[in-house]
Write an enzyme that holds these catalytic residues in place. Structure first.
Site, PDB file in Angstrom:
ATOM      1  N   ILE A 177       0.875  -1.166   0.000  1.00  0.00           N
ATOM      2  CA  ILE A 177       0.000   0.000   0.000  1.00  0.00           C
ATOM      3  C   ILE A 177       0.912   1.215   0.000  1.00  0.00           C
ATOM      4  O   ILE A 177       1.585   1.500   0.993  1.00  0.00           O
ATOM      5  CB  ILE A 177      -0.939   0.000   1.211  1.00  0.00           C
ATOM      6  CG1 ILE A 177      -1.826  -1.253   1.189  1.00  0.00           C
ATOM      7  CG2 ILE A 177      -1.801   1.257   1.231  1.00  0.00           C
ATOM      8  CD1 ILE A 177      -2.640  -1.455   2.450  1.00  0.00           C
ATOM      9  N   HIS A 178       0.966   1.909  -1.126  1.00  0.00           N
ATOM     10  CA  HIS A 178       1.955   2.962  -1.346  1.00  0.00           C
ATOM     11  C   HIS A 178       1.254   4.306  -1.481  1.00  0.00           C
ATOM     12  O   HIS A 178       0.350   4.464  -2.298  1.00  0.00           O
ATOM     13  CB  HIS A 178       2.753   2.657  -2.616  1.00  0.00           C
ATOM     14  CG  HIS A 178       3.942   3.538  -2.819  1.00  0.00           C
ATOM     15  ND1 HIS A 178       5.194   3.226  -2.326  1.00  0.00           N
ATOM     16  CD2 HIS A 178       4.081   4.733  -3.462  1.00  0.00           C
ATOM     17  CE1 HIS A 178       6.048   4.175  -2.662  1.00  0.00           C
ATOM     18  NE2 HIS A 178       5.394   5.112  -3.342  1.00  0.00           N
TER      19      HIS A 178
ATOM     20  N   CYS B   1      13.936  11.133   0.223  1.00  0.00           N
ATOM     21  CA  CYS B   1      13.116  10.098   0.843  1.00  0.00           C
ATOM     22  C   CYS B   1      13.480   8.757   0.233  1.00  0.00           C
ATOM     23  O   CYS B   1      14.365   8.667  -0.613  1.00  0.00           O
ATOM     24  CB  CYS B   1      11.631  10.399   0.656  1.00  0.00           C
ATOM     25  SG  CYS B   1      11.091  10.360  -1.076  1.00  0.00           S
TER      26      CYS B   1
ATOM     27  N   ARG C  99       2.517  12.284   3.069  1.00  0.00           N
ATOM     28  CA  ARG C  99       1.849  11.610   4.193  1.00  0.00           C
ATOM     29  C   ARG C  99       0.476  12.204   4.458  1.00  0.00           C
ATOM     30  O   ARG C  99       0.026  12.320   5.590  1.00  0.00           O
ATOM     31  CB  ARG C  99       2.704  11.669   5.466  1.00  0.00           C
ATOM     32  CG  ARG C  99       4.009  10.904   5.373  1.00  0.00           C
ATOM     33  CD  ARG C  99       4.722  10.848   6.719  1.00  0.00           C
ATOM     34  NE  ARG C  99       6.031  10.243   6.592  1.00  0.00           N
ATOM     35  CZ  ARG C  99       7.143  10.731   7.122  1.00  0.00           C
ATOM     36  NH1 ARG C  99       7.105  11.828   7.841  1.00  0.00           N
ATOM     37  NH2 ARG C  99       8.297  10.127   6.962  1.00  0.00           N
TER      38      ARG C  99
ATOM     39  N   ASP D  20       1.498  12.571  10.468  1.00  0.00           N
ATOM     40  CA  ASP D  20       1.088  11.607   9.446  1.00  0.00           C
ATOM     41  C   ASP D  20      -0.428  11.675   9.337  1.00  0.00           C
ATOM     42  O   ASP D  20      -1.134  11.230  10.238  1.00  0.00           O
ATOM     43  CB  ASP D  20       1.549  10.200   9.828  1.00  0.00           C
ATOM     44  CG  ASP D  20       1.368   9.188   8.688  1.00  0.00           C
ATOM     45  OD1 ASP D  20       0.577   9.466   7.776  1.00  0.00           O
ATOM     46  OD2 ASP D  20       2.021   8.133   8.729  1.00  0.00           O
TER      47      ASP D  20
ATOM     48  N   ARG E 165      -2.280  10.336   6.917  1.00  0.00           N
ATOM     49  CA  ARG E 165      -2.827   9.314   6.029  1.00  0.00           C
ATOM     50  C   ARG E 165      -3.921   8.488   6.698  1.00  0.00           C
ATOM     51  O   ARG E 165      -3.916   8.309   7.908  1.00  0.00           O
ATOM     52  CB  ARG E 165      -1.711   8.378   5.556  1.00  0.00           C
ATOM     53  CG  ARG E 165      -0.725   9.032   4.628  1.00  0.00           C
ATOM     54  CD  ARG E 165       0.416   8.112   4.281  1.00  0.00           C
ATOM     55  NE  ARG E 165       1.256   7.814   5.437  1.00  0.00           N
ATOM     56  CZ  ARG E 165       2.338   7.031   5.393  1.00  0.00           C
ATOM     57  NH1 ARG E 165       2.678   6.473   4.250  1.00  0.00           N
ATOM     58  NH2 ARG E 165       3.052   6.822   6.469  1.00  0.00           N
TER      59      ARG E 165
END
Length: 210
Positions: free
Chosen positions: A56-57, A71, A100, A132, A134
């Protein structure tokens, strides 16, 4: 989030082999995401079937498209696709969660603060953002579309494993997805480990020395 539905699928030949590209979106087009599959991914739909190799990207324009050395996103994406191709079966979910989840322009602002010496966590916090932001409801909707229940998840982030398990998926195995470090991303990797709890193989842990 609006209900995410499958839109269409098409061939996607890549340097690692032939994948199938699947588009997903909601009714008004406000949410869009894609998945790449190779082989028969629905084999992981029942408890007695082999768990599916999965990545899961989250989108990273600078790393994935521009090959940024700040990164490890681009190399992780490529390694995940290569690993799926080597095994012949797997799923990669590509989520529109730049920086993110804070967005592209906020990511640029955070980069500017990192140039002044802040790490990735403190840069986001200075901007009044989450470290984060996400979330994975789009990913879980896509997994359910494919009938997947059991995962071999390629990630160094234990929070991603926990998110999948909270949503009813079984993560049978966490597979480290570690790539070669670079002087430009040493601080980034150290923040991942020390501030965000990411896990690295002992032989390839980022150098956290000042």
């Amino acid at each position: 989030m609006a209900d995410l539905k499958w839109v269409d699928s098409a061939r996607l030949p890549t340097r690692w082999g032939l994948f199938e590209l699947h588009g997903f979106g909601d009714e008004d087009g406000g949410q869009q995401a894609v998945a790449l599959t190779m082989g028969e991914v629905s084999a992981a739909s029942s408890p007695d079937q082999t768990p599916l190799l999965c990545r899961i990207h989250s989108e990273c324009l600078t790393g994935d498209a521009f090959a940024s050395l700040r990164c490890d996103c681009g190399p992780q994406l490529h390694l995940a696709l290569e690993t799926i191709a080597q095994q012949g079966t797997g799923l990669l979910i590509y989520l529109p969660q730049e920086g993110r989840g804070v967005g592209l322009l906020n990511k640029v602002k955070a980069y500017a603060l990192q140039d002044e010496g802040l790490d990735t966590v403190d840069a986001n916090l200075r901007l009044g953002l989450l470290e984060d932001a996400r979330e994975y409801s789009m990913a879980t909707a896509m997994l359910r579309h494919f009938g997947v229940r059991r995962l071999r998840l390629m990630t160094n982030n234990p929070a991603k494993v926990e998110a999948m398990e909270r949503d009813g998926f079984t993560v049978v195995e966490r597979i480290p997805l570690q790539v070669e470090a670079h002087p430009e991303n040493a601080g980034y990797l150290a923040a991942k480990k020390l501030r965000m709890g990411h896990l690295f193989d002992p032989e390839g842990e980022p150098d956290t020395a000042e």
